[in-house]
Design a protein around this motif. Structure first.
Motif, PDB file in Angstrom:
ATOM      1  N   ALA A 128     -15.388  25.460  -1.949  1.00  0.00           N
ATOM      2  CA  ALA A 128     -15.166  26.869  -2.323  1.00  0.00           C
ATOM      3  C   ALA A 128     -15.300  27.797  -1.120  1.00  0.00           C
ATOM      4  O   ALA A 128     -16.178  28.665  -1.076  1.00  0.00           O
ATOM      5  CB  ALA A 128     -16.119  27.276  -3.431  1.00  0.00           C
ATOM      6  N   PRO A 129     -14.438  27.664  -0.123  1.00  0.00           N
ATOM      7  CA  PRO A 129     -14.555  28.500   1.080  1.00  0.00           C
ATOM      8  C   PRO A 129     -14.223  29.969   0.813  1.00  0.00           C
ATOM      9  O   PRO A 129     -13.482  30.287  -0.121  1.00  0.00           O
ATOM     10  CB  PRO A 129     -13.526  27.874   2.026  1.00  0.00           C
ATOM     11  N   THR A 130     -14.758  30.819   1.646  1.00  0.00           N
ATOM     12  CA  THR A 130     -14.425  32.243   1.556  1.00  0.00           C
ATOM     13  C   THR A 130     -12.984  32.457   2.003  1.00  0.00           C
ATOM     14  O   THR A 130     -12.235  33.217   1.389  1.00  0.00           O
ATOM     15  CB  THR A 130     -15.377  33.063   2.445  1.00  0.00           C
ATOM     16  N   VAL A 131     -12.626  31.780   3.097  1.00  0.00           N
ATOM     17  CA  VAL A 131     -11.256  31.838   3.623  1.00  0.00           C
ATOM     18  C   VAL A 131     -10.733  30.415   3.747  1.00  0.00           C
ATOM     19  O   VAL A 131     -11.417  29.535   4.281  1.00  0.00           O
ATOM     20  CB  VAL A 131     -11.206  32.539   4.994  1.00  0.00           C
ATOM     21  N   PHE A 132      -9.527  30.199   3.272  1.00  0.00           N
ATOM     22  CA  PHE A 132      -8.889  28.884   3.348  1.00  0.00           C
ATOM     23  C   PHE A 132      -7.649  29.005   4.232  1.00  0.00           C
ATOM     24  O   PHE A 132      -6.679  29.659   3.871  1.00  0.00           O
ATOM     25  CB  PHE A 132      -8.490  28.398   1.954  1.00  0.00           C
ATOM     26  N   LEU A 133      -7.698  28.372   5.408  1.00  0.00           N
ATOM     27  CA  LEU A 133      -6.577  28.409   6.350  1.00  0.00           C
ATOM     28  C   LEU A 133      -5.765  27.130   6.212  1.00  0.00           C
ATOM     29  O   LEU A 133      -6.273  26.037   6.480  1.00  0.00           O
ATOM     30  CB  LEU A 133      -7.096  28.559   7.780  1.00  0.00           C
ATOM     31  N   LEU A 134      -4.525  27.258   5.802  1.00  0.00           N
ATOM     32  CA  LEU A 134      -3.651  26.102   5.589  1.00  0.00           C
ATOM     33  C   LEU A 134      -2.714  25.929   6.776  1.00  0.00           C
ATOM     34  O   LEU A 134      -1.843  26.760   7.023  1.00  0.00           O
ATOM     35  CB  LEU A 134      -2.846  26.298   4.293  1.00  0.00           C
ATOM     36  N   GLU A 135      -2.910  24.847   7.508  1.00  0.00           N
ATOM     37  CA  GLU A 135      -2.095  24.564   8.699  1.00  0.00           C
ATOM     38  C   GLU A 135      -1.516  23.153   8.574  1.00  0.00           C
ATOM     39  O   GLU A 135      -2.074  22.187   9.091  1.00  0.00           O
ATOM     40  CB  GLU A 135      -2.964  24.704   9.967  1.00  0.00           C
ATOM     41  N   LEU A 136      -0.425  23.021   7.855  1.00  0.00           N
ATOM     42  CA  LEU A 136       0.232  21.729   7.657  1.00  0.00           C
ATOM     43  C   LEU A 136       1.747  21.912   7.643  1.00  0.00           C
ATOM     44  O   LEU A 136       2.246  22.998   7.376  1.00  0.00           O
ATOM     45  CB  LEU A 136      -0.217  21.087   6.336  1.00  0.00           C
ATOM     46  N   GLY A 137       2.437  20.812   7.897  1.00  0.00           N
ATOM     47  CA  GLY A 137       3.891  20.843   7.832  1.00  0.00           C
ATOM     48  C   GLY A 137       4.586  20.383   9.097  1.00  0.00           C
ATOM     49  O   GLY A 137       5.727  19.919   9.050  1.00  0.00           O
ATOM     50  N   ALA A 138       3.906  20.469  10.234  1.00  0.00           N
ATOM     51  CA  ALA A 138       4.530  20.082  11.502  1.00  0.00           C
ATOM     52  C   ALA A 138       4.945  18.619  11.504  1.00  0.00           C
ATOM     53  O   ALA A 138       6.052  18.270  11.950  1.00  0.00           O
ATOM     54  CB  ALA A 138       3.575  20.354  12.653  1.00  0.00           C
ATOM     55  N   ASN A 139       4.086  17.741  11.001  1.00  0.00           N
ATOM     56  CA  ASN A 139       4.413  16.310  10.984  1.00  0.00           C
ATOM     57  C   ASN A 139       5.556  16.005  10.021  1.00  0.00           C
ATOM     58  O   ASN A 139       6.338  15.071  10.239  1.00  0.00           O
ATOM     59  CB  ASN A 139       3.180  15.484  10.621  1.00  0.00           C
ATOM     60  N   ASP A 140       5.667  16.809   8.950  1.00  0.00           N
ATOM     61  CA  ASP A 140       6.819  16.670   8.049  1.00  0.00           C
ATOM     62  C   ASP A 140       8.108  16.935   8.823  1.00  0.00           C
ATOM     63  O   ASP A 140       9.081  16.169   8.741  1.00  0.00           O
ATOM     64  CB  ASP A 140       6.727  17.681   6.899  1.00  0.00           C
ATOM     65  N   GLY A 141       8.086  18.050   9.564  1.00  0.00           N
ATOM     66  CA  GLY A 141       9.285  18.443  10.304  1.00  0.00           C
ATOM     67  C   GLY A 141       9.676  17.438  11.368  1.00  0.00           C
ATOM     68  O   GLY A 141      10.856  17.110  11.523  1.00  0.00           O
ATOM     69  N   LEU A 142       8.677  16.929  12.108  1.00  0.00           N
ATOM     70  CA  LEU A 142       8.960  15.964  13.173  1.00  0.00           C
ATOM     71  C   LEU A 142       9.477  14.647  12.614  1.00  0.00           C
ATOM     72  O   LEU A 142      10.178  13.895  13.312  1.00  0.00           O
ATOM     73  CB  LEU A 142       7.705  15.721  14.010  1.00  0.00           C
ATOM     74  N   ARG A 143       9.173  14.362  11.354  1.00  0.00           N
ATOM     75  CA  ARG A 143       9.652  13.131  10.711  1.00  0.00           C
ATOM     76  C   ARG A 143      10.927  13.363   9.905  1.00  0.00           C
ATOM     77  O   ARG A 143      11.464  12.426   9.319  1.00  0.00           O
ATOM     78  CB  ARG A 143       8.559  12.569   9.799  1.00  0.00           C
ATOM     79  N   GLY A 144      11.375  14.584   9.876  1.00  0.00           N
ATOM     80  CA  GLY A 144      12.601  14.890   9.141  1.00  0.00           C
ATOM     81  C   GLY A 144      12.457  14.816   7.631  1.00  0.00           C
ATOM     82  O   GLY A 144      13.419  14.537   6.912  1.00  0.00           O
ATOM     83  N   VAL A 145      11.248  15.073   7.132  1.00  0.00           N
ATOM     84  CA  VAL A 145      11.013  15.071   5.688  1.00  0.00           C
ATOM     85  C   VAL A 145      11.858  16.180   5.047  1.00  0.00           C
ATOM     86  O   VAL A 145      11.965  17.280   5.594  1.00  0.00           O
ATOM     87  CB  VAL A 145       9.520  15.309   5.384  1.00  0.00           C
ATOM     88  N   PRO A 146      12.490  15.921   3.913  1.00  0.00           N
ATOM     89  CA  PRO A 146      13.284  16.957   3.247  1.00  0.00           C
ATOM     90  C   PRO A 146      12.461  18.230   3.045  1.00  0.00           C
ATOM     91  O   PRO A 146      11.298  18.183   2.637  1.00  0.00           O
ATOM     92  CB  PRO A 146      13.651  16.312   1.909  1.00  0.00           C
ATOM     93  N   LEU A 147      13.064  19.368   3.340  1.00  0.00           N
ATOM     94  CA  LEU A 147      12.348  20.640   3.257  1.00  0.00           C
ATOM     95  C   LEU A 147      11.872  20.934   1.837  1.00  0.00           C
ATOM     96  O   LEU A 147      10.839  21.576   1.648  1.00  0.00           O
ATOM     97  CB  LEU A 147      13.243  21.772   3.757  1.00  0.00           C
ATOM     98  N   THR A 148      12.626  20.486   0.855  1.00  0.00           N
ATOM     99  CA  THR A 148      12.208  20.718  -0.538  1.00  0.00           C
ATOM    100  C   THR A 148      10.877  20.025  -0.829  1.00  0.00           C
ATOM    101  O   THR A 148      10.050  20.539  -1.584  1.00  0.00           O
ATOM    102  CB  THR A 148      13.280  20.195  -1.509  1.00  0.00           C
ATOM    103  N   GLU A 149      10.683  18.861  -0.219  1.00  0.00           N
ATOM    104  CA  GLU A 149       9.435  18.118  -0.423  1.00  0.00           C
ATOM    105  C   GLU A 149       8.270  18.818   0.261  1.00  0.00           C
ATOM    106  O   GLU A 149       7.185  18.953  -0.318  1.00  0.00           O
ATOM    107  CB  GLU A 149       9.594  16.693   0.118  1.00  0.00           C
ATOM    108  N   THR A 150       8.479  19.259   1.492  1.00  0.00           N
ATOM    109  CA  THR A 150       7.422  19.974   2.219  1.00  0.00           C
ATOM    110  C   THR A 150       7.045  21.254   1.497  1.00  0.00           C
ATOM    111  O   THR A 150       5.854  21.567   1.322  1.00  0.00           O
ATOM    112  CB  THR A 150       7.881  20.310   3.656  1.00  0.00           C
ATOM    113  N   ARG A 151       8.036  21.975   1.056  1.00  0.00           N
ATOM    114  CA  ARG A 151       7.781  23.227   0.338  1.00  0.00           C
ATOM    115  C   ARG A 151       6.966  22.969  -0.934  1.00  0.00           C
ATOM    116  O   ARG A 151       6.006  23.684  -1.225  1.00  0.00           O
ATOM    117  CB  ARG A 151       9.110  23.904  -0.015  1.00  0.00           C
ATOM    118  N   ALA A 152       7.360  21.948  -1.690  1.00  0.00           N
ATOM    119  CA  ALA A 152       6.677  21.631  -2.944  1.00  0.00           C
ATOM    120  C   ALA A 152       5.219  21.220  -2.697  1.00  0.00           C
ATOM    121  O   ALA A 152       4.315  21.608  -3.446  1.00  0.00           O
ATOM    122  CB  ALA A 152       7.416  20.524  -3.682  1.00  0.00           C
ATOM    123  N   ASN A 153       4.990  20.445  -1.645  1.00  0.00           N
ATOM    124  CA  ASN A 153       3.628  19.996  -1.343  1.00  0.00           C
ATOM    125  C   ASN A 153       2.732  21.162  -0.931  1.00  0.00           C
ATOM    126  O   ASN A 153       1.578  21.265  -1.374  1.00  0.00           O
ATOM    127  CB  ASN A 153       3.653  18.946  -0.236  1.00  0.00           C
TER     128      ASN A 153
END
Length: 247
Positions: A128-153
């Motif tokens: 239960a953090p006061t601030v939650f910083l979400l920093e993900l997605g770079a590895n999806d992009g470098l692997r060519g994961v479909p953008l719809t999948e990254t967005r949904a996750n």
């Protein structure tokens, strides 16, 4: 002294010796008990002193607010000799210098994808953090994961935080890809983060590697992960968005 009296005296000598021995043993016993009593008192004093020390430690102020950095190798400080050089630790230094009541938690995992983050968010958000910083997605992009999948996750992660820790302030860190991934893919990838931030009405860092990405002197040999100097700039970029949220 007559012979009869002499014989009577010799008869009592063992009794007298026994009596003296008994008195001596009694004296030793009393001294021993007294010494044991002193030792017990000393030990009791030591225990009381220890308990007092423990109570003093427990009453020290503990920081009650947290900033949880949930990300991949950039957050984890991949490749650095000391993770205290990674941007979450640098944020902590800034916060401490301002005497703010926040603890920064590094929840970065090298190689993490948005799918991996989605699988572990239920456990991590229990803090239960006061601030939650979400920093993900770079590895999806470098692997060519479909953008719809990254967005949904990423949306699923945001939804879990909102539902299970509704008081947490969410900050989304945007990411960009190198041009070799193709113009259409890199453009849509960049836009994905801005769309999610707007849709969920959350704080947004447009590009967490601003002034660092693609600059050789600020990255490690792989050209992807920031070095010590690079992390200092990343911390500055993140702090620009965090500062108004924690002051």
């Amino acid at each position: 002294m007559s012979e009869a009296e002499n014989n009577q005296l010799h008869a009592y000598l063992p009794i007298l010796r026994g009596y003296k021995l008994l008195k001596f043993c009694y004296f030793i016993l009393v001294v021993s008990l007294y010494s044991c009593g002193d030792t017990k008192t000393d030990k009791t004093t030591e225990v009381q002193s220890t308990e007092t020390s423990i109570e003093t430690v427990e009453t020290l102020p503990v920081k009650s607010k947290t900033i949880l950095c949930f990300g991949d190798s950039i957050t984890a400080g991949y490749g650095l000799d000391d993770t205290n050089d990674a941007y979450p630790a640098l944020l902590q230094h800034t916060i401490d210098s301002l005497q703010l009541d926040f603890t920064v938690i590094n929840s970065g995992v090298s190689g993490e994808t948005s799918a991996g983050g989605k699988s572990r968010i239920d456990w991590v958000i229990k803090q239960a953090p006061t601030v939650f910083l979400l920093e993900l997605g770079a590895n999806d992009g470098l692997r060519g994961v479909p953008l719809t999948e990254t967005r949904a996750n990423l949306q699923a992660i945001i939804d879990v935080v909102k539902n299970k820790s509704p008081k947490s302030i969410i900050v989304l860190a945007g990411m960009e890809l190198p041009p070799n991934m193709g113009l259409e893919y890199t453009t849509e990838f960049r836009k994905l983060f801005a769309d999610l931030a707007a849709k969920n009405n959350i704080a947004f860092i447009p590009f967490i590697l601003k002034d660092v990405g693609g600059i050789a002197s600020l990255n490690q040999r792989d050209g992807i992960h920031p070095n010590v100097a690079g992390h200092k700039l990343v911390a500055d970029t993140v702090w620009e968005v965090l500062q108004p949220l924690v002051l």
